[in-house]
Scaffold this motif. Structure first.
Motif, PDB file in Angstrom:
ATOM      1  N   ARG A  67      29.104  39.315  31.289  1.00  0.00           N
ATOM      2  CA  ARG A  67      28.183  40.182  31.994  1.00  0.00           C
ATOM      3  C   ARG A  67      28.786  41.315  32.774  1.00  0.00           C
ATOM      4  N   ILE A  68      29.998  41.154  32.818  1.00  0.00           N
ATOM      5  CA  ILE A  68      30.814  42.332  33.602  1.00  0.00           C
ATOM      6  C   ILE A  68      30.994  43.541  32.171  1.00  0.00           C
ATOM      7  N   ASN A  78      35.583  52.139  29.821  1.00  0.00           N
ATOM      8  CA  ASN A  78      34.725  52.079  30.984  1.00  0.00           C
ATOM      9  C   ASN A  78      35.145  51.014  31.983  1.00  0.00           C
ATOM     10  N   LEU A  79      35.520  49.798  31.382  1.00  0.00           N
ATOM     11  CA  LEU A  79      35.837  48.740  32.354  1.00  0.00           C
ATOM     12  C   LEU A  79      37.271  49.255  33.121  1.00  0.00           C
ATOM     13  N   GLY A  80      38.171  49.984  32.424  1.00  0.00           N
ATOM     14  CA  GLY A  80      39.169  50.377  32.999  1.00  0.00           C
ATOM     15  C   GLY A  80      39.202  51.455  34.132  1.00  0.00           C
ATOM     16  N   LYS A  81      38.056  51.913  34.252  1.00  0.00           N
ATOM     17  CA  LYS A  81      37.752  53.132  35.311  1.00  0.00           C
ATOM     18  C   LYS A  81      37.262  52.427  36.609  1.00  0.00           C
ATOM     19  N   LEU A  82      37.031  51.183  36.442  1.00  0.00           N
ATOM     20  CA  LEU A  82      36.622  50.380  37.794  1.00  0.00           C
ATOM     21  C   LEU A  82      37.957  49.922  38.632  1.00  0.00           C
ATOM     22  N   GLY A  83      37.480  50.311  39.942  1.00  0.00           N
ATOM     23  CA  GLY A  83      38.436  49.778  41.026  1.00  0.00           C
ATOM     24  C   GLY A  83      38.089  48.379  41.399  1.00  0.00           C
ATOM     25  N   LEU A  87      34.713  46.026  40.789  1.00  0.00           N
ATOM     26  CA  LEU A  87      34.769  44.916  40.282  1.00  0.00           C
ATOM     27  C   LEU A  87      34.164  43.711  41.158  1.00  0.00           C
ATOM     28  N   SER A  88      34.650  43.821  42.637  1.00  0.00           N
ATOM     29  CA  SER A  88      34.352  42.655  43.271  1.00  0.00           C
ATOM     30  C   SER A  88      32.890  42.561  43.852  1.00  0.00           C
ATOM     31  N   LYS A  89      32.145  43.696  43.302  1.00  0.00           N
ATOM     32  CA  LYS A  89      30.639  43.578  43.283  1.00  0.00           C
ATOM     33  C   LYS A  89      30.123  42.399  42.465  1.00  0.00           C
ATOM     34  N   PHE A  90      30.604  41.944  41.335  1.00  0.00           N
ATOM     35  CA  PHE A  90      30.087  40.952  40.521  1.00  0.00           C
ATOM     36  C   PHE A  90      30.153  39.786  41.134  1.00  0.00           C
ATOM     37  N   LYS A  91      29.087  39.170  41.141  1.00  0.00           N
ATOM     38  CA  LYS A  91      29.225  37.653  41.693  1.00  0.00           C
ATOM     39  C   LYS A  91      30.271  36.659  41.032  1.00  0.00           C
ATOM     40  N   GLY A  92      31.124  36.214  41.601  1.00  0.00           N
ATOM     41  CA  GLY A  92      32.213  35.500  41.012  1.00  0.00           C
ATOM     42  C   GLY A  92      33.566  36.292  40.745  1.00  0.00           C
ATOM     43  N   ILE A  93      33.470  37.493  41.236  1.00  0.00           N
ATOM     44  CA  ILE A  93      34.740  38.130  41.096  1.00  0.00           C
ATOM     45  C   ILE A  93      35.116  38.598  42.403  1.00  0.00           C
ATOM     46  N   GLY A  94      36.106  38.048  42.973  1.00  0.00           N
ATOM     47  CA  GLY A  94      36.795  38.329  44.371  1.00  0.00           C
ATOM     48  C   GLY A  94      38.008  39.236  44.028  1.00  0.00           C
ATOM     49  N   GLU A  95      38.601  39.683  45.358  1.00  0.00           N
ATOM     50  CA  GLU A  95      39.884  40.505  45.246  1.00  0.00           C
ATOM     51  C   GLU A  95      40.720  40.206  44.032  1.00  0.00           C
ATOM     52  N   ALA A  96      41.359  38.969  44.057  1.00  0.00           N
ATOM     53  CA  ALA A  96      42.470  38.544  43.307  1.00  0.00           C
ATOM     54  C   ALA A  96      41.958  38.516  41.813  1.00  0.00           C
ATOM     55  N   ALA A  98      39.820  40.809  40.662  1.00  0.00           N
ATOM     56  CA  ALA A  98      39.517  42.045  40.284  1.00  0.00           C
ATOM     57  C   ALA A  98      41.146  42.634  40.105  1.00  0.00           C
ATOM     58  N   ILE A  99      42.049  42.419  40.635  1.00  0.00           N
ATOM     59  CA  ILE A  99      43.451  42.850  40.485  1.00  0.00           C
ATOM     60  C   ILE A  99      43.728  42.410  39.323  1.00  0.00           C
TER      61      ILE A  99
END
Length: 243
Positions: A67-68, A78-83, A87-96, A98-99
């Motif tokens: 989905r991401i 494109n994925l590499g441009k996300l901060g 990334l944390s806007k996706f349901k199931g992705i928290g800060e850890a 995303a990092i």
């Protein structure tokens, strides 16, 4: 139309009940697939799934990764441009998680910029000695090392096999060839030191060298030389014709 990270739209919050990764066939699970079939067999989504570790109650890590990627037009650039926030806007992705994704992509970017150094080619016992002597500098105990080479006789890696006392060290042939096989070596060279300064090989040195050479012939891994090193001098089994 250009990809714009700030225009990512969250997909629906609810999903039909899905099958979990644990219920997949073992060879289809990303981690197991990497171990059994190699990293190149995995899709981008499966690699990202390994990074994030888990999905949500209703979505596997692979499905979340797909989905991401879909939101990024299936383009890793494109994925590499996300901060972290995007990334944390996706349901199931928290800060850890995303990092973890950002760190992995950054490592990939840096790897592209790293120039691989020229590997040293070994064509003589002197080349071998020059490449390995620093490992034995200032030692007052024995150590046994091997260097692994590719088919062009270029060094791919060096490995410490064993440490001992002043009188000797034990080199296990099983560990030596396990190391060579795991690293896909075409050939190996052996080296150990004599802290006493005596370069003459012992009967045990001669027996071990012959045993390793014979085992290498069975495994199609050439054992090219064995050096005994002391200070700035060495004894080469190959030069002396006792391999």
């Amino acid at each position: 139309m250009y990809f714009q990270p700030d225009l990512i739209v969250l997909e629906m919050d609810s999903y039909d009940q899905k099958i979990t990764i644990k219920s997949w066939a073992e060879e289809d699970r990303p981690r197991e697939k990497l171990v059994q079939k190699g990293r190149r067999t995995l899709t981008d989504a499966e690699l990202i799934a390994i990074l994030i570790g888990s999905g949500s109650r209703n979505e596997t890590a692979v499905e979340l990764s797909k989905r991401i990627l879909h939101a990024c037009e299936n383009d890793l650039n494109n994925l590499g441009k996300l901060g972290v926030q995007e990334l944390s806007k996706f349901k199931g992705i928290g800060e850890a998680k995303a990092i973890a994704i950002i760190a992995a992509l950054e490592l990939g970017r840096r790897r592209k910029e790293t120039v691989e150094p020229d590997r040293i080619q070994v064509t003589s016992s002197r080349d071998f000695f020059q490449s390995i002597k620093s490992q034995f500098a200032d030692l007052n105990h024995e150590e046994f090392w091997i260097i692994l080479l590719n088919r062009a006789n270029k060094i791919t890696s060096k490995h410490l096999i064993s440490k001992g006392g002043q009188a000797g060290t034990i080199a296990d042939p099983k560990i030596i060839f396990q190391t060579a096989l795991e690293n896909h070596a075409a050939a190996i060279m052996l080296a150990h030191n004599h802290p006493s300064g005596n370069l003459k090989p012992s009967h045990a040195d001669l027996d071990l060298t012959r045993k390793l050479k014979g085992a290498g012939q069975l495994l199609d891994i050439a054992v090219l030389d064995h050096l005994i090193i002391s200070n700035n001098a060495y004894y080469s089994f190959a030069d002396e014709g006792v391999m």
